[in-house]
Design a protein around this motif. Structure first.
Motif: not given
Length: 326
Positions: A69-70, A74, A102, A118-119
């Motif tokens: 995930s985002s 991070d 991203r 991600c994504d």
């Protein structure tokens, strides 16, 4: 753990027409982009898995590692920065080019470019293989695996194992250091060979049918020098495969039937059987090469010792089809 699979691989090469033929007619990938200098190829429902840049020196351009995930991305970036690793967060332009939401980039101690993302974007149209194949084994296992040449295994082992969180599946120390790492149920998504060199040794794609591999082997034999390693079976993940020489300076392993592990209960161990149970004769090396001779001796020793892959149990094609329908 923040990284969950190998999402994509980038190759620097100006031999884009050769790569297009290799990736589609032999590997069975789908070419999805003909614009510009580069080429993109699909293997499944993702918009791209293999990128050939159309520029630079022949060889590895980047490896793309997926996060869940985002927020995980991070956290991963923060971990790298806290460890003193230079991290660059890229804007929408490169994210769109990679077909992800991203991404960040950084480098390992040998200078290899790594990307975390991600994504990933899902294609709107079904995968259309470049030749008739049953498909690639991807999903939660990722694209496949990548194996790097490294100058000094001990000098880079800490980075991948202790910092990035790759978990050791197994390792061998003779005739040269080999470390295999998993992120999910695939036996290894990444490996390193202590050859004293730098760069990509090979990447692997796994097929859903043994016949896909056999037919690919037939196709590869029609091109002089295309077969780098003959058909064989690995001693650790038990994959049946051959290695093909790419238009660039590395190989692709084309295989079927690798062991799927339980990453939660797996315990690493040292192997001594060598890379292969049988086969995988290194045709790209001279017949008198010490490495080729040593690999052959280790395979013969396996035969003398009766070394075998674990028995998968009864295998009846008719029964498998009936069970599958049920």
């Amino acid at each position: 753990m923040s990284l969950i699979s190998l999402g994509y691989i980038g190759v620097n090469s100006r031999r884009t027409d050769e790569w297009a033929s290799f990736a589609t007619n032999l590997l069975g990938m789908q070419q999805v982009d003909r614009g510009g200098a580069g080429r993109l190829f699909r293997m499944d429902d993702r918009k791209q898995r293999l990128v050939v840049t159309g520029e630079g020196d022949e060889g590895l351009a980047f490896m793309g590692w997926e996060t869940a995930s985002s927020a995980h991305l991070d956290a991963f970036a923060s971990m790298l920065e806290n460890a003193g690793v230079g991290v660059k967060e890229h804007g929408p332009a490169l994210a769109d080019e990679r077909h992800v939401g991203r991404l960040i980039s950084f480098h390992d101690p040998d200078g290899n470019r790594l990307e975390a993302f991600c994504d990933p974007e899902i294609a709107e149209t079904p995968f259309l293989a470049g030749r008739p194949i049953s498909g690639f084994k991807t999903g939660t296992l990722g694209m496949g695996h990548a194996v790097l040449h490294v100058e000094n295994v001990q000098g880079i082992l800490h980075f991948y194992r202790d910092l990035l969180g790759f978990r050791v599946t197994d390792y061998g120390l003779t005739p040269y250091p080999l470390y295999f790492f998993h992120l999910n149920g695939r036996h290894h998504s990444f490996a390193m060979v202590g050859s004293g060199r730098k760069g990509l040794h090979h990447f692997m794609v796994e097929l859903l049918s043994l016949d896909d591999v056999g037919q690919g082997y037939d196709i590869a034999q029609t091109t002089d020098g295309r077969i780098a390693y003959t058909l064989g079976r690995h001693a650790n993940d038990h994959m049946l495969s051959f290695y093909a020489t790419t238009p660039s300076d590395f190989f692709v392993e084309y295989g079927w039937g690798a062991t799927v592990i339980d990453p939660e209960t797996w315990r690493p161990f040292e192997t001594s059987e060598g890379p292969s149970t049988w086969g995988h004769e290194r045709l790209y090396l001279p017949e008198t090469s010490p490495v080729r001779t040593r690999m052959r001796e280790m395979r013969f020793k396996n035969a003398e010792n009766g070394f075998r892959a674990p028995d998968p149990g009864p295998n009846c094609a008719w029964l498998d089809r009936v069970v599958g329908r049920e």
